[in-house]
Design a protein around this motif. Structure first.
Motif, mmCIF file in Angstrom:
data_model
loop_
_atom_site.group_PDB
_atom_site.id
_atom_site.type_symbol
_atom_site.label_atom_id
_atom_site.label_comp_id
_atom_site.label_asym_id
_atom_site.label_seq_id
_atom_site.Cartn_x
_atom_site.Cartn_y
_atom_site.Cartn_z
ATOM 1 N N TYR A 174 -0.348 42.710 -34.877
ATOM 2 C CA TYR A 174 -1.648 42.927 -34.232
ATOM 3 C C TYR A 174 -1.564 44.012 -33.167
ATOM 4 C CZ TYR A 174 -3.244 38.622 -36.457
ATOM 5 O OH TYR A 174 -3.597 37.662 -37.371
ATOM 6 N N VAL A 175 -0.436 44.088 -32.468
ATOM 7 C CA VAL A 175 -0.253 45.128 -31.454
ATOM 8 C C VAL A 175 -0.296 46.503 -32.119
ATOM 9 C CG1 VAL A 175 1.228 45.993 -29.608
ATOM 10 C CG2 VAL A 175 1.154 43.533 -30.087
ATOM 11 N N ASP A 176 0.385 46.632 -33.257
ATOM 12 C CA ASP A 176 0.399 47.911 -33.976
ATOM 13 C C ASP A 176 -1.006 48.302 -34.416
ATOM 14 O OD1 ASP A 176 3.177 47.928 -33.706
ATOM 15 O OD2 ASP A 176 3.495 46.964 -35.649
ATOM 16 N N MET A 177 -1.738 47.327 -34.959
ATOM 17 C CA MET A 177 -3.097 47.629 -35.438
ATOM 18 C C MET A 177 -4.039 47.954 -34.286
ATOM 19 S SD MET A 177 -3.661 44.910 -38.577
ATOM 20 C CE MET A 177 -3.083 43.441 -37.694
ATOM 21 N N TYR A 178 -3.892 47.237 -33.178
ATOM 22 C CA TYR A 178 -4.754 47.476 -32.011
ATOM 23 C C TYR A 178 -4.509 48.865 -31.435
ATOM 24 C CZ TYR A 178 -7.056 46.583 -27.516
ATOM 25 O OH TYR A 178 -7.878 46.650 -26.429
ATOM 26 N N ALA A 231 -2.464 49.761 -39.958
ATOM 27 C CA ALA A 231 -2.411 50.733 -38.865
ATOM 28 C C ALA A 231 -2.476 52.167 -39.379
ATOM 29 C CB ALA A 231 -1.139 50.521 -38.048
ATOM 30 N N ASP A 232 -1.916 52.399 -40.559
ATOM 31 C CA ASP A 232 -1.905 53.742 -41.147
ATOM 32 C C ASP A 232 -3.120 54.003 -42.025
ATOM 33 O OD1 ASP A 232 0.523 54.266 -39.929
ATOM 34 O OD2 ASP A 232 1.706 53.632 -41.667
ATOM 35 N N SER A 233 -4.033 53.034 -42.121
ATOM 36 C CA SER A 233 -5.191 53.167 -43.010
ATOM 37 C C SER A 233 -6.386 53.754 -42.258
ATOM 38 C CB SER A 233 -5.568 51.790 -43.576
ATOM 39 O OG SER A 233 -6.205 50.998 -42.568
ATOM 40 N N GLU A 234 -7.525 53.792 -42.949
ATOM 41 C CA GLU A 234 -8.774 54.245 -42.335
ATOM 42 C C GLU A 234 -9.695 53.077 -42.009
ATOM 43 O OE1 GLU A 234 -9.340 57.395 -41.438
ATOM 44 O OE2 GLU A 234 -7.304 57.789 -42.157
ATOM 45 N N VAL A 263 9.235 44.798 -52.261
ATOM 46 C CA VAL A 263 8.371 43.717 -52.734
ATOM 47 C C VAL A 263 7.292 43.418 -51.695
ATOM 48 C CG1 VAL A 263 8.304 41.242 -53.266
ATOM 49 C CG2 VAL A 263 10.077 42.687 -54.270
ATOM 50 N N ASP A 264 7.670 43.345 -50.416
ATOM 51 C CA ASP A 264 6.681 43.121 -49.350
ATOM 52 C C ASP A 264 5.603 44.196 -49.379
ATOM 53 O OD1 ASP A 264 7.969 40.868 -48.242
ATOM 54 O OD2 ASP A 264 9.276 42.126 -47.014
ATOM 55 N N ARG A 265 6.032 45.431 -49.518
ATOM 56 C CA ARG A 265 5.065 46.530 -49.497
ATOM 57 C C ARG A 265 4.144 46.495 -50.723
ATOM 58 N NH1 ARG A 265 9.505 48.849 -46.788
ATOM 59 N NH2 ARG A 265 10.560 49.414 -48.722
ATOM 60 N N ALA A 266 4.680 46.091 -51.863
ATOM 61 C CA ALA A 266 3.845 45.982 -53.061
ATOM 62 C C ALA A 266 2.794 44.893 -52.885
ATOM 63 C CB ALA A 266 4.708 45.695 -54.290
ATOM 64 N N ILE A 267 3.210 43.743 -52.340
ATOM 65 C CA ILE A 267 2.261 42.658 -52.074
ATOM 66 C C ILE A 267 1.232 43.111 -51.045
ATOM 67 C CG2 ILE A 267 2.026 40.329 -51.124
ATOM 68 C CD1 ILE A 267 4.855 39.758 -52.237
ATOM 69 N N ALA A 268 1.700 43.783 -49.992
ATOM 70 C CA ALA A 268 0.797 44.256 -48.938
ATOM 71 C C ALA A 268 -0.274 45.183 -49.498
ATOM 72 C CB ALA A 268 1.599 44.955 -47.845
ATOM 73 N N ARG A 269 0.099 46.062 -50.432
ATOM 74 C CA ARG A 269 -0.887 46.988 -51.007
ATOM 75 C C ARG A 269 -1.995 46.223 -51.735
ATOM 76 N NH1 ARG A 269 3.574 50.473 -51.565
ATOM 77 N NH2 ARG A 269 4.216 49.512 -53.535
ATOM 78 N N HIS A 270 -1.609 45.179 -52.485
ATOM 79 C CA HIS A 270 -2.622 44.381 -53.188
ATOM 80 C C HIS A 270 -3.612 43.761 -52.207
ATOM 81 C CE1 HIS A 270 -0.759 44.795 -57.054
ATOM 82 N NE2 HIS A 270 0.335 44.144 -56.717
ATOM 83 N N VAL A 271 -3.102 43.310 -51.064
ATOM 84 C CA VAL A 271 -3.958 42.648 -50.076
ATOM 85 C C VAL A 271 -4.800 43.654 -49.314
ATOM 86 C CG1 VAL A 271 -3.955 41.244 -47.983
ATOM 87 C CG2 VAL A 271 -2.401 40.669 -49.859
ATOM 88 N N VAL A 272 -4.165 44.700 -48.790
ATOM 89 C CA VAL A 272 -4.873 45.673 -47.948
ATOM 90 C C VAL A 272 -5.982 46.365 -48.736
ATOM 91 C CG1 VAL A 272 -4.627 47.803 -46.605
ATOM 92 C CG2 VAL A 272 -2.923 45.978 -46.393
ATOM 93 N N ARG A 308 -7.483 50.257 -35.022
ATOM 94 C CA ARG A 308 -8.104 49.553 -36.156
ATOM 95 C C ARG A 308 -8.859 48.304 -35.715
ATOM 96 N NH1 ARG A 308 -8.234 53.867 -38.060
ATOM 97 N NH2 ARG A 308 -6.257 54.921 -38.371
ATOM 98 N N ILE A 309 -8.477 47.729 -34.577
ATOM 99 C CA ILE A 309 -9.071 46.476 -34.101
ATOM 100 C C ILE A 309 -10.019 46.768 -32.948
ATOM 101 C CG2 ILE A 309 -8.565 44.302 -32.918
ATOM 102 C CD1 ILE A 309 -5.916 44.234 -34.477
#
Length: 455
Positions: free
Chosen positions: A249-253, A231-234, A197-206, A257-258
């Motif tokens: 934020y650490v993962d994204m940085y 982090a896994d996106s472009e 469910v978290d991942r489905a919601i995340a996809r809508h947002v990302v 991505r940041i």
């Protein structure tokens, strides 16, 4: 230069808390800056003192003053934002909530609406210039310090030193007593695994985040899912302006991505007012010039949030009703967390050029008996606190889609929200919407609503 003054002000915890008298107001440091050794010493005075009022913010664990005196005769414990421990105490009558819009918290102290007789907090050791860094929580601690009659610091050698713009440190000349603490390691929040469910919601947002967006995330498994997905996106050149800094934020940085290059305010910096997460996060922010801690009155200022372009605010909710009212801090009379900065960022991000404010929640919840209920509700339950009024809500997201509410009438809101509710509850929600006189569509099957509204 300052060592002599430091030595003169060093006392043991029992001596320090002797400054507290019956009837005093005592402010504790915030989150992981909450006093530990000093709290224990003050709790030892239960039965000796009467009517001492203590105010905390997200105490990590259970404050000893509340545990030592469940009657509340010696200590009356209050909190601006509940941790799990404070929620536990509230359920048993041992903690009261202090409502506040987070961006106004500095002001209520600076303008004299609130003062304290004593302020006590953990801080990093004094540096060569005579400053104690306030560590992971800038928040509104310095405003409390400036407006307290007595300031007592508990030194913790394990507290990260967090660089900031201002309000992140206090000078020895402003401190009355220094106590050598037990140097406890900072509480590391348990890793929360993201669900389907978290991942489905995340996809809508990302899918709705653009290059150059400026991010604000809350806490929990959903922000972690969003962070990993980004982090896994472009996506590139993302910025950070957030009240709370979390592991995501650490993962994204680290994934590149940041960059913070496209921010109007504090370009090149990840701006935050407090940090809460795992040891990975605490190691990342320690003496890291890429991060900048500021008071909450700066970070959560509505106009400062809006000054950045493409601000994306992502926050959780307990439930949302068919009018679009968002409840994020209580369930009935049971208080869960607090208003925090949800209103600040929902408002500020919408007023950002190209900004988006998302309220995210799973469509259902399961109680301890195994009963499943909808988190899209016909109306707010008796006693439940509304955190966001309906007019302030832009997007509501569940695993079934995104409901856009700005500019929508009551019946359009009801249709949109029913369209992202769990299919098993849509028919019942339509029936309730009819009774509430906010349903204008024909009665259709739950599947039909989903296809016409959320597809």
């Amino acid at each position: 230069m300052y060592r002599g003054e430091y030595r003169r002000k060093c006392v043991d915890a029992a001596t320090a808390v002797k400054q507290i008298k019956s009837g005093d107001w005592v402010d504790y440091g915030h989150f992981l800056c909450s006093p530990v050794t000093l709290d224990d010493a003050l709790a030892n005075r239960a039965g000796e003192l009467e009517g001492v009022n203590v105010r905390g913010v997200g105490y990590a664990g259970l404050p000893k003053v509340a545990v030592a005196d469940p009657s509340g005769r010696s200590f009356n414990y209050n909190s601006f934002h509940f941790s799990g421990g404070e929620r536990y105490l509230h359920d048993r009558g041992g903690c009261s909530y202090i409502p506040v819009l987070y961006h106004e918290a500095n002001r209520v102290y600076d303008e004299g609406d609130m003062t304290a007789d004593v302020f006590m907090a953990q801080a990093a050791p004094m540096d060569e210039s005579g400053f104690f860094n306030l560590g992971i929580a800038n928040s509104f601690q310095y405003s409390q310090i400036r407006n307290a009659s007595t300031v007592i610091l508990e030194v913790n050698k394990k507290m990260p030193v967090c660089y900031g713009g201002y309000g992140e440190a206090v000078h020895i000349s402003e401190v009355d007593y220094v106590v050598q603490g037990a140097n406890p390691g900072l509480v590391s929040l348990p890793r929360t695994e993201s669900s389907d469910v978290d991942r489905a919601i995340a996809r809508h947002v990302v899918d709705r985040i653009e290059d150059g967006s400026c991010l604000q995330l809350g806490i929990g498994s959903l922000p972690n899912a969003i962070g990993r997905m980004i982090a896994d996106s472009e996506l590139k050149d993302l910025g950070v302006h957030t009240e709370m800094l979390v592991d995501a934020y650490v993962d994204m940085y680290r994934a590149g991505r940041i960059s913070n290059r496209e921010k109007a305010n504090n370009p090149g910096k990840m701006v935050y007012t407090f940090a809460l997460g795992s040891e990975k996060l605490y190691e990342f922010i320690h003496r890291n010039p890429a991060c900048a801690s500021y008071p909450v009155g700066y970070v959560n200022d509505l106009h400062r949030i809006a000054a950045n372009d493409r601000v994306v605010s992502i926050n959780n909710a307990v439930e949302v009703d068919l009018y679009g009212q968002v409840c994020s801090e209580s369930s009935g009379f049971r208080h869960i967390s607090g208003t925090g900065g949800q209103f600040d960022f929902a408002y500020g991000s919408y007023h950002s050029r190209g900004g988006k404010a998302f309220i995210c929640l799973a469509s259902t919840k399961t109680d301890r008996t195994g009963t499943v209920t909808s988190r899209i509700r016909p109306f707010v339950d008796h006693g439940t606190i509304v955190t966001l009024p309906r007019a302030a809500v832009q997007y509501v997201v569940t695993e079934y889609g995104v409901a856009s509410l700005k500019g929508k009438s009551t019946w359009q809101r009801a249709e949109a929200l029913i369209g992202i509710a769990h299919p098993e509850f849509r028919e019942g929600l339509m029936q309730e919407a009819e009774k509430m006189n906010i349903w204008r569509g024909k009665r259709r099957s739950g599947a039909g609503v989903a296809l016409s509204l959320a597809g």
